[in-house]
Design an enzyme around this catalytic site. Structure first.
Site, PDB file in Angstrom:
ATOM      1  N   GLU A   1       0.120  -0.574   3.905  1.00 21.94           N
ATOM      2  CA  GLU A   1      -0.097   0.127   2.251  1.00 21.94           C
ATOM      3  C   GLU A   1       1.225   0.195   2.155  1.00 21.94           C
ATOM      4  O   GLU A   1       2.005   0.621   2.290  1.00 21.94           O
ATOM      5  CB  GLU A   1      -0.842   0.734   3.134  1.00 21.94           C
TER       6      GLU A   1
ATOM      7  N   LYS B   1      -7.309  -0.030  -4.345  1.00 20.98           N
ATOM      8  CA  LYS B   1      -7.664   0.990  -4.041  1.00 20.98           C
ATOM      9  C   LYS B   1      -8.317   1.817  -5.122  1.00 20.98           C
ATOM     10  O   LYS B   1      -8.267   1.626  -5.887  1.00 20.98           O
ATOM     11  CB  LYS B   1      -6.415   1.721  -3.433  1.00 20.98           C
TER      12      LYS B   1
ATOM     13  N   CYS C   1      -6.205   2.488   3.354  1.00 22.40           N
ATOM     14  CA  CYS C   1      -6.281   4.017   3.831  1.00 22.40           C
ATOM     15  C   CYS C   1      -7.419   4.745   3.784  1.00 22.40           C
ATOM     16  O   CYS C   1      -8.336   5.177   4.433  1.00 22.40           O
ATOM     17  CB  CYS C   1      -4.751   5.320   3.069  1.00 22.40           C
TER      18      CYS C   1
END
Length: 321
Positions: A46, A133, A178
């Protein structure tokens, strides 16, 4: 055993917000994975390109923003990349020259908004897709925008079998960044689209993360490739915030790693790698997915569509991308 490919997870850190140095590192580690391990697919962490601003406050308190925090955001935004851009072209070149399919965590700049994004780069086709995300976590929401349903790709890629040259192996890939991995409906979406290689770029180095990755592998009956950053104070600009400014040390750990590759039946195939930069690699036998689906397919024979309904709301209007 013909239905196999070799895949790597790269554990590394951004080079002090330097785009050129970070792209050089991406090339060096991709070549290492290819030349040492024969990898065909490599997943990077990430925010690898652009950086994860661990410990930064950006001068924020509820109801006020400090001028120095705005200046810090300027520096951070300038380290981000646009899509397309020369940086994407460089990643395409690395992928083509090494013949490695790349999944790379980047900070994407789109006009004045930053997004935490994963890009998919094919050796033959170049950049083919991205995932933004959906929900930045906690204070990340003050610096990153939210993705939407238009960037949830599940891609089919044909690889040459790692165990039977000349044989083609097709695999479906996705990326979840994540703490998106704690969103049950997002996982369900990817499972319902048949993801087989579930890439999980992250900066979560907690021991508990290993349990999360194992759970997803078992639940989705998919291979989980989790790439975490390993970062020390020296990997950030000299004036970057740290946990304790009174004991600054270039070797102090900021993000501790924990990259791992897990099979559809929950077996750890490589890692977790802790306390250092490195590349871990495993051979993925895609027949293990069917071995797992034999007794658990959470969007198939182990679903109750007569009781529960799942629906993706397609984005509409000028705000969707």
């Amino acid at each position: 055993m013909a239905n196999t490919i070799r895949a790597s997870v790269v554990q590394t850190a951004t080079a002090a917000y330097s785009l050129e140095a970070t792209l050089d590192k991406l090339e060096r580690l991709t070549r290492l994975a290819k030349e040492r391990d024969g990898t065909q697919l490599a997943v990077f962490p990430e925010a690898f390109i652009g950086g994860y601003p661990k410990m930064s406050t950006f001068g924020l308190v509820v109801g006020d923003r400090k001028p120095e925090g705005r200046d810090e955001f300027v520096r951070y935004a300038k380290a981000a990349i646009e899509i397309p851009s020369p940086a994407i072209t460089r990643i395409e070149q690395i992928s083509k020259e090494t013949n490695v399919f790349l999944v790379v965590g980047v900070i994407e700049r789109d006009n004045g908004t930053l997004y935490c994004t994963a890009v998919f780069v094919d050796p033959e086709q170049g950049y083919i897709a991205k995932h933004r995300k959906l929900v930045p976590t906690a204070m990340e929401r003050t610096i990153w925008g939210q993705g939407d349903g238009s960037t949830l790709p599940v891609l089919t890629k044909a690889f040459e079998s790692s165990s039977a040259p000349g044989t083609t192996v097709k695999a479906k890939l996705s990326a979840t960044i994540c703490w998106e991995n704690y969103m049950p409906l997002l996982r369900t979406f990817y499972y319902s689209h048949g993801t087989q290689i579930y890439c999980a770029p992250t900066v979560d180095a907690r021991p508990a993360w290993q349990h999360t990755m194992t759970h997803i592998a078992l639940e989705g009956r998919c291979f989980v490739l989790s790439a975490c950053q390993f970062a020390q104070e020296k990997d950030y600009p000299a004036d970057h915030a740290v946990a304790d400014a009174s004991v600054r040390d270039p070797n102090n750990v900021m993000i501790a790693g924990g990259s791992v590759i897990i099979s559809p039946l929950g077996k750890v195939l490589a890692g977790p790698l802790l306390g250092e930069e490195g590349v871990i690699t495993a051979e993925l036998d895609l027949d293990d997915i069917l071995r797992g689906k034999f007794d658990l397919d959470v969007t198939g024979h182990y679903a109750r569509n007569d009781v529960f309904e799942f629906k993706l709301r397609e984005p509409t209007g000028p705000g969707s991308r």
